[in-house]
Design a protein around this motif. Sequence first.
Motif, short mmCIF file in Angstrom:
data_model
loop_
_atom_site.label_atom_id
_atom_site.label_comp_id
_atom_site.label_asym_id
_atom_site.label_seq_id
_atom_site.Cartn_x
_atom_site.Cartn_y
_atom_site.Cartn_z
N UNK A 101 0.73 -1.19 0.09
CA UNK A 101 -0.06 0.06 -0.13
C UNK A 101 0.96 1.31 0.06
N UNK A 102 1.90 1.21 1.02
CA UNK A 102 2.75 2.54 0.71
C UNK A 102 3.45 2.66 -0.30
N UNK A 103 3.85 1.55 -1.10
CA UNK A 103 4.29 1.61 -2.22
C UNK A 103 3.67 2.21 -3.34
N UNK A 104 2.47 1.89 -3.51
CA UNK A 104 1.64 2.45 -4.41
C UNK A 104 1.19 3.76 -4.16
N UNK A 105 1.23 4.09 -2.89
CA UNK A 105 0.75 5.57 -2.51
C UNK A 105 1.90 6.48 -2.95
N UNK A 106 3.05 6.07 -2.67
CA UNK A 106 4.24 7.02 -3.05
C UNK A 106 4.20 7.01 -4.47
N UNK A 107 4.10 5.97 -5.35
CA UNK A 107 4.02 5.90 -6.66
C UNK A 107 2.97 6.79 -7.31
N UNK A 108 1.89 6.99 -6.48
CA UNK A 108 0.83 7.98 -7.02
C UNK A 108 1.44 9.47 -7.17
N UNK A 109 2.37 9.65 -6.51
CA UNK A 109 2.79 10.95 -6.54
C UNK A 109 3.89 11.42 -7.83
N UNK A 152 -2.57 0.73 -12.35
CA UNK A 152 -2.04 1.08 -10.93
C UNK A 152 -2.88 2.52 -10.74
N UNK A 153 -2.90 3.53 -11.58
CA UNK A 153 -3.13 4.66 -11.28
C UNK A 153 -4.92 4.66 -11.01
N UNK A 154 -5.41 3.76 -11.34
CA UNK A 154 -6.84 3.58 -11.04
C UNK A 154 -6.97 3.25 -9.60
N UNK A 155 -5.96 3.06 -8.73
CA UNK A 155 -5.97 2.93 -7.37
C UNK A 155 -6.05 4.25 -6.56
#
Length: 140
Positions: free
Chosen positions: A25-33, A86-89
């Motif tokens: 979750x944190x990996x995906x949240x960081x990559x959302x930036x 992934x961006x759909x998250x």
Amino acid sequence: MHDDLRPLCERFLTAAELLGRRWTGIILRILLDGPCRFGELTERIGGISERVLSERLKELEAEGVIERHVDPGPPIRSEYRLTQKGQAFWKVFHELGQWAEQWADVKPTPKPEVKPAGRDAKKGADAKSARAAPRKRKTA
């Protein structure tokens, strides 16, 4: 369980398993930036081993959630970025953030212990050595 809900439940479980793995979750949240290099991810996450980060990135890449982009350099650099999947998250993380703001209790982080410096540090070391168990003498 009703048979007509089975496909929905299996898809939900698949998504929950993906997001439920530690650090995912944190990996995906960081990559959302935006895209990040491996070292940047390690630094921003903190507390994750390089081996585990590498495993998570490979899992997410295999799921089609992120992609690894290699810049041939020199120097050779690679970065990780979210795919369209992934961006759909972002909605999931936005809603999770809203829920957390209202409902998640955060325990205060304990303050680090301050160790004495100078003369006081030596006294502390002497006190520790005085408390140590005496060594046994060898007898012939």
